[in-house]
Scaffold this motif. Structure first.
Motif, PDB file in Angstrom:
ATOM      1  N   ASN A  50       4.015 -33.374  53.418  1.00  0.00           N
ATOM      2  CA  ASN A  50       3.543 -33.384  54.801  1.00  0.00           C
ATOM      3  C   ASN A  50       3.645 -34.741  55.478  1.00  0.00           C
ATOM      4  O   ASN A  50       3.625 -34.829  56.702  1.00  0.00           O
ATOM      5  CB  ASN A  50       2.095 -32.859  54.872  1.00  0.00           C
ATOM      6  CG  ASN A  50       1.113 -33.662  54.042  1.00  0.00           C
ATOM      7  OD1 ASN A  50       1.502 -34.409  53.137  1.00  0.00           O
ATOM      8  ND2 ASN A  50      -0.166 -33.513  54.329  1.00  0.00           N
ATOM      9  N   LYS A  51       3.751 -35.839  54.704  1.00  0.00           N
ATOM     10  CA  LYS A  51       3.753 -37.153  55.343  1.00  0.00           C
ATOM     11  C   LYS A  51       5.040 -37.407  56.136  1.00  0.00           C
ATOM     12  O   LYS A  51       5.053 -38.251  57.027  1.00  0.00           O
ATOM     13  CB  LYS A  51       3.531 -38.255  54.306  1.00  0.00           C
ATOM     14  CG  LYS A  51       2.256 -38.070  53.461  1.00  0.00           C
ATOM     15  CD  LYS A  51       1.052 -37.709  54.277  1.00  0.00           C
ATOM     16  CE  LYS A  51      -0.254 -37.514  53.513  1.00  0.00           C
ATOM     17  NZ  LYS A  51      -0.269 -36.565  52.407  1.00  0.00           N
ATOM     18  N   LYS A  54       4.359 -36.847  59.848  1.00  0.00           N
ATOM     19  CA  LYS A  54       3.522 -37.899  60.432  1.00  0.00           C
ATOM     20  C   LYS A  54       4.325 -39.182  60.613  1.00  0.00           C
ATOM     21  O   LYS A  54       4.202 -39.875  61.624  1.00  0.00           O
ATOM     22  CB  LYS A  54       2.332 -38.181  59.526  1.00  0.00           C
ATOM     23  CG  LYS A  54       1.363 -37.015  59.354  1.00  0.00           C
ATOM     24  CD  LYS A  54       0.307 -37.426  58.328  1.00  0.00           C
ATOM     25  CE  LYS A  54      -0.775 -36.390  58.162  1.00  0.00           C
ATOM     26  NZ  LYS A  54      -1.828 -36.871  57.239  1.00  0.00           N
ATOM     27  N   SER A 161      -2.785 -40.642  58.595  1.00  0.00           N
ATOM     28  CA  SER A 161      -3.666 -39.936  59.528  1.00  0.00           C
ATOM     29  C   SER A 161      -4.160 -40.876  60.617  1.00  0.00           C
ATOM     30  O   SER A 161      -4.868 -41.842  60.340  1.00  0.00           O
ATOM     31  CB  SER A 161      -4.859 -39.339  58.779  1.00  0.00           C
ATOM     32  OG  SER A 161      -4.416 -38.275  57.963  1.00  0.00           O
ATOM     33  N   ALA A 193      -4.637 -27.843  52.325  1.00  0.00           N
ATOM     34  CA  ALA A 193      -5.472 -28.854  51.665  1.00  0.00           C
ATOM     35  C   ALA A 193      -5.821 -29.941  52.678  1.00  0.00           C
ATOM     36  O   ALA A 193      -4.945 -30.423  53.396  1.00  0.00           O
ATOM     37  CB  ALA A 193      -4.712 -29.474  50.494  1.00  0.00           C
ATOM     38  N   THR A 194      -7.113 -30.318  52.717  1.00  0.00           N
ATOM     39  CA  THR A 194      -7.555 -31.376  53.626  1.00  0.00           C
ATOM     40  C   THR A 194      -7.979 -32.607  52.828  1.00  0.00           C
ATOM     41  O   THR A 194      -8.906 -32.530  52.019  1.00  0.00           O
ATOM     42  CB  THR A 194      -8.732 -30.884  54.497  1.00  0.00           C
ATOM     43  OG1 THR A 194      -8.291 -29.766  55.263  1.00  0.00           O
ATOM     44  CG2 THR A 194      -9.224 -31.971  55.427  1.00  0.00           C
ATOM     45  N   GLY A 195      -7.252 -33.713  53.053  1.00  0.00           N
ATOM     46  CA  GLY A 195      -7.570 -34.967  52.368  1.00  0.00           C
ATOM     47  C   GLY A 195      -8.001 -36.008  53.378  1.00  0.00           C
ATOM     48  O   GLY A 195      -9.167 -36.072  53.777  1.00  0.00           O
ATOM     49  N   SER A 196      -7.043 -36.821  53.863  1.00  0.00           N
ATOM     50  CA  SER A 196      -7.381 -37.799  54.898  1.00  0.00           C
ATOM     51  C   SER A 196      -7.531 -37.125  56.262  1.00  0.00           C
ATOM     52  O   SER A 196      -7.937 -37.770  57.227  1.00  0.00           O
ATOM     53  CB  SER A 196      -6.340 -38.925  54.940  1.00  0.00           C
ATOM     54  OG  SER A 196      -5.093 -38.446  55.384  1.00  0.00           O
ATOM     55  N   GLY A 197      -7.190 -35.854  56.363  1.00  0.00           N
ATOM     56  CA  GLY A 197      -7.598 -35.034  57.507  1.00  0.00           C
ATOM     57  C   GLY A 197      -6.602 -34.862  58.647  1.00  0.00           C
ATOM     58  O   GLY A 197      -6.784 -34.007  59.505  1.00  0.00           O
ATOM     59  N   GLY A 198      -5.559 -35.677  58.665  1.00  0.00           N
ATOM     60  CA  GLY A 198      -4.653 -35.652  59.816  1.00  0.00           C
ATOM     61  C   GLY A 198      -3.819 -34.389  59.934  1.00  0.00           C
ATOM     62  O   GLY A 198      -3.491 -33.952  61.048  1.00  0.00           O
ATOM     63  N   THR A 199      -3.470 -33.792  58.806  1.00  0.00           N
ATOM     64  CA  THR A 199      -2.673 -32.570  58.840  1.00  0.00           C
ATOM     65  C   THR A 199      -3.507 -31.442  59.445  1.00  0.00           C
ATOM     66  O   THR A 199      -3.063 -30.733  60.356  1.00  0.00           O
ATOM     67  CB  THR A 199      -2.213 -32.215  57.415  1.00  0.00           C
ATOM     68  OG1 THR A 199      -1.545 -33.362  56.879  1.00  0.00           O
ATOM     69  CG2 THR A 199      -1.272 -31.030  57.407  1.00  0.00           C
ATOM     70  N   ASP A 288       0.814 -28.730  43.210  1.00  0.00           N
ATOM     71  CA  ASP A 288       0.404 -29.946  42.488  1.00  0.00           C
ATOM     72  C   ASP A 288      -1.104 -29.908  42.200  1.00  0.00           C
ATOM     73  O   ASP A 288      -1.844 -29.219  42.897  1.00  0.00           O
ATOM     74  CB  ASP A 288       0.745 -31.184  43.334  1.00  0.00           C
ATOM     75  CG  ASP A 288      -0.277 -31.390  44.440  1.00  0.00           C
ATOM     76  OD1 ASP A 288      -0.329 -30.572  45.377  1.00  0.00           O
ATOM     77  OD2 ASP A 288      -1.063 -32.349  44.344  1.00  0.00           O
ATOM     78  N   TYR A 291      -3.729 -31.627  45.385  1.00  0.00           N
ATOM     79  CA  TYR A 291      -3.913 -31.050  46.724  1.00  0.00           C
ATOM     80  C   TYR A 291      -3.630 -29.537  46.760  1.00  0.00           C
ATOM     81  O   TYR A 291      -4.527 -28.725  46.940  1.00  0.00           O
ATOM     82  CB  TYR A 291      -2.964 -31.731  47.731  1.00  0.00           C
ATOM     83  CG  TYR A 291      -3.202 -33.201  47.927  1.00  0.00           C
ATOM     84  CD1 TYR A 291      -4.195 -33.648  48.797  1.00  0.00           C
ATOM     85  CD2 TYR A 291      -2.433 -34.155  47.269  1.00  0.00           C
ATOM     86  CE1 TYR A 291      -4.414 -35.002  49.005  1.00  0.00           C
ATOM     87  CE2 TYR A 291      -2.644 -35.513  47.470  1.00  0.00           C
ATOM     88  CZ  TYR A 291      -3.630 -35.931  48.338  1.00  0.00           C
ATOM     89  OH  TYR A 291      -3.849 -37.263  48.537  1.00  0.00           O
ATOM     90  N   THR A 292      -2.362 -29.185  46.619  1.00  0.00           N
ATOM     91  CA  THR A 292      -1.973 -27.797  46.915  1.00  0.00           C
ATOM     92  C   THR A 292      -2.469 -26.807  45.864  1.00  0.00           C
ATOM     93  O   THR A 292      -2.725 -25.646  46.191  1.00  0.00           O
ATOM     94  CB  THR A 292      -0.444 -27.693  47.057  1.00  0.00           C
ATOM     95  OG1 THR A 292       0.169 -28.232  45.874  1.00  0.00           O
ATOM     96  CG2 THR A 292       0.046 -28.472  48.259  1.00  0.00           C
ATOM     97  N   THR A 319       1.920 -28.432  51.478  1.00  0.00           N
ATOM     98  CA  THR A 319       2.029 -29.814  51.932  1.00  0.00           C
ATOM     99  C   THR A 319       2.776 -30.722  50.947  1.00  0.00           C
ATOM    100  O   THR A 319       2.831 -31.928  51.159  1.00  0.00           O
ATOM    101  CB  THR A 319       0.613 -30.367  52.204  1.00  0.00           C
ATOM    102  OG1 THR A 319      -0.252 -29.935  51.139  1.00  0.00           O
ATOM    103  CG2 THR A 319       0.067 -29.839  53.519  1.00  0.00           C
ATOM    104  N   GLY A 321       3.726 -32.550  47.223  1.00  0.00           N
ATOM    105  CA  GLY A 321       3.068 -33.038  46.016  1.00  0.00           C
ATOM    106  C   GLY A 321       3.849 -32.813  44.737  1.00  0.00           C
ATOM    107  O   GLY A 321       3.315 -33.026  43.638  1.00  0.00           O
TER     108      GLY A 321
HETATM  109  C1  LIG Z   1      -1.599 -36.156  51.767  1.00  0.00           C
HETATM  110  C2  LIG Z   1      -1.480 -34.791  51.213  1.00  0.00           C
HETATM  111  C3  LIG Z   1      -2.313 -33.748  51.675  1.00  0.00           C
HETATM  112  C4  LIG Z   1      -3.447 -33.957  52.622  1.00  0.00           C
HETATM  113  O1  LIG Z   1      -3.039 -34.238  53.928  1.00  0.00           O
HETATM  114  P1  LIG Z   1      -4.025 -35.073  54.849  1.00  0.00           P
HETATM  115  O2  LIG Z   1      -3.363 -35.111  56.162  1.00  0.00           O
HETATM  116  O3  LIG Z   1      -4.197 -36.410  54.202  1.00  0.00           O
HETATM  117  O4  LIG Z   1      -5.337 -34.346  54.888  1.00  0.00           O
HETATM  118  C5  LIG Z   1      -2.105 -32.480  51.183  1.00  0.00           C
HETATM  119  N1  LIG Z   1      -1.149 -32.236  50.256  1.00  0.00           N
HETATM  120  C6  LIG Z   1      -0.357 -33.209  49.781  1.00  0.00           C
HETATM  121  C7  LIG Z   1       0.640 -32.863  48.755  1.00  0.00           C
HETATM  122  C8  LIG Z   1      -0.491 -34.522  50.251  1.00  0.00           C
HETATM  123  O5  LIG Z   1       0.301 -35.473  49.752  1.00  0.00           O
END
Ligand SMILES: *Cc1c(COP(=O)(O)O)cnc(C)c1O
Length: 344
Positions: A50-51, A54, A161, A193-199, A288, A291-292, A319, A321
């Motif tokens: 997903n990065k 961004k 994010s 999956a929500t991590g740093s939240g930007g997605t 992975d 996250y996923t 996303t 991974g």
């Molecule tokens: C970074 C990441 C996410 C989370 O995305 P955020 O925008 O940080 O919430 C989900 N899945 C994978 C594989 C990532 O690398």
């Protein structure tokens, strides 16, 4: 459908549109709802994820500012850092990766394989910091130091994010809505999956801006859920402001599900590992552990508990991974061979 982000500087880096595919075997196995996967694991940029979306907007901004070196932060096995290193290589910029030893896994695969191996391969300068370091402060300090040396650093925020980075997922919302329409899929829900939240925030802001009643549901994979939800909500507001779009969005309307993190960020869970195995065998899609896998574990659990009706059309946003999966070779070994040749 109108482009919401046409006025923003952008560099094309990823493969888009990514495919939207049905997951028939997984859907049948679960007995509903109708399941699809949006393949953002296929965005390119050194194994996808997903990065990439961004970074198209972040690097548009970096180039507009005349940056010569990208500096970013993440955990040792950060997919974000790997894709930032890849983007820098593509554009001929230098890259410095500040990595935090955030996860207590001592295996050689985790310490030296997967993403951290790719960071170095892609030409990033890798600096490691102990767990608990204030990485945002390190990022700012490192950029100051480079500026003092006459360089032009651009700080890429954690996970990419920010109001600018999140525009990648505003664009993805538009792309996905268009695809669903073309395929005749009455899209009702997205799970990710929500991590740093930007997605999460970018997709939510995009759906609001487009006026589409699609529910965006995050599965929390790090931190305390109340603080995470507040953080994502603030990012939705910041992203709408960046788009110059006014839409009411209550904090109570943000969907962030908890209960799937396990012992913490980066530590595998039994449900996540089982989800990785099931989806590999039913769909040949690779998830992975960080996250996923946890997000899909959440989706499977919610489906089993009847959270959706058989008429709902649920898209799982993949996303990425995949490079991180190989860092967990030791943890995967037992899981991968279990129940071989039997039902998932
Ligand atoms: C970074 C990441 C996410 C989370 O995305 P955020 O925008 O940080 O919430 C989900 N899945 C994978 C594989 C990532 O690398």
């Amino acid at each position: 459908m109108k482009a919401l982000t046409a006025h923003m500087p952008r560099v094309r880096l990823g493969h888009a549109p990514t495919p939207l595919e049905p997951m028939r075997r997984l859907g049948e196995w679960l007995g509903g709802p109708r399941l699809y996967v949006k393949r953002d694991d296929c965005t390119g940029l050194a194994t996808g994820g997903n990065k990439a979306r961004k970074l198209e907007f972040l690097l548009g901004d970096a180039l507009a500012q005349g940056a010569t070196v990208l500096v970013t932060v993440g955990a040792l096995q950060s997919n974000h850092v790997r894709q930032t290193a890849a983007a820098a290589a593509r554009l001929g910029l230098a890259c410095v990766a500040l990595l935090e030893d955030k996860v207590d896994i001592a295996s050689a695969a985790y310490q030296h394989g997967g993403n951290v191996m790719l960071d170095a391969l892609l030409g990033a300068r890798v600096l490691r910091y102990p767990r608990g370091t204030d990485m945002a402060a390190q990022l700012a300090a490192f950029c100051d130091e480079l500026r003092g040396q006459g360089q032009r650093p651009y700080a890429v925020p954690m996970g990419g994010s920010s109001a600018i980075g999140n525009l990648g997922y505003v664009e993805c919302a538009r792309e996905l809505a268009q695809q669903a329409r073309d395929m005749g899929v009455p899209l009702t829900h997205i799970v990710l999956a929500t991590g740093s939240g930007g997605t999460h925030a970018g997709l939510q802001a995009g759906m609001l801006a487009l006026g589409l009643p699609v529910q965006v549901m995050g599965i929390n994979i790090m931190g305390e859920v109340g603080a995470q939800a507040a953080m994502v909500w603030r990012q939705v507001q910041a992203t709408l402001a960046q788009l110059d779009v006014v839409r009411p969005f209550d904090a109570a309307d943000l969907r962030l599900m908890d209960g799937y993190v396990g012992d913490g960020y980066g530590l595998s869970t039994a449900a996540g590992m089982a989800a990785i195995r099931s989806v590999a065998r039913l769909e040949a899609v690779l998830l992975d552990p960080v996250y996923t896998g946890k997000a899909m574990g959440g989706l499977i659990d919610l489906a089993r508990r009847g959270h959706w009706s058989a008429e709902d059309h649920v898209v799982f946003l993949h996303t990425g991974g995949q490079a991180g999966l190989f860092a967990y070779a030791d943890q995967m070994a037992a899981v991968a061979s279990e129940g071989l040749q039997m039902k998932p």
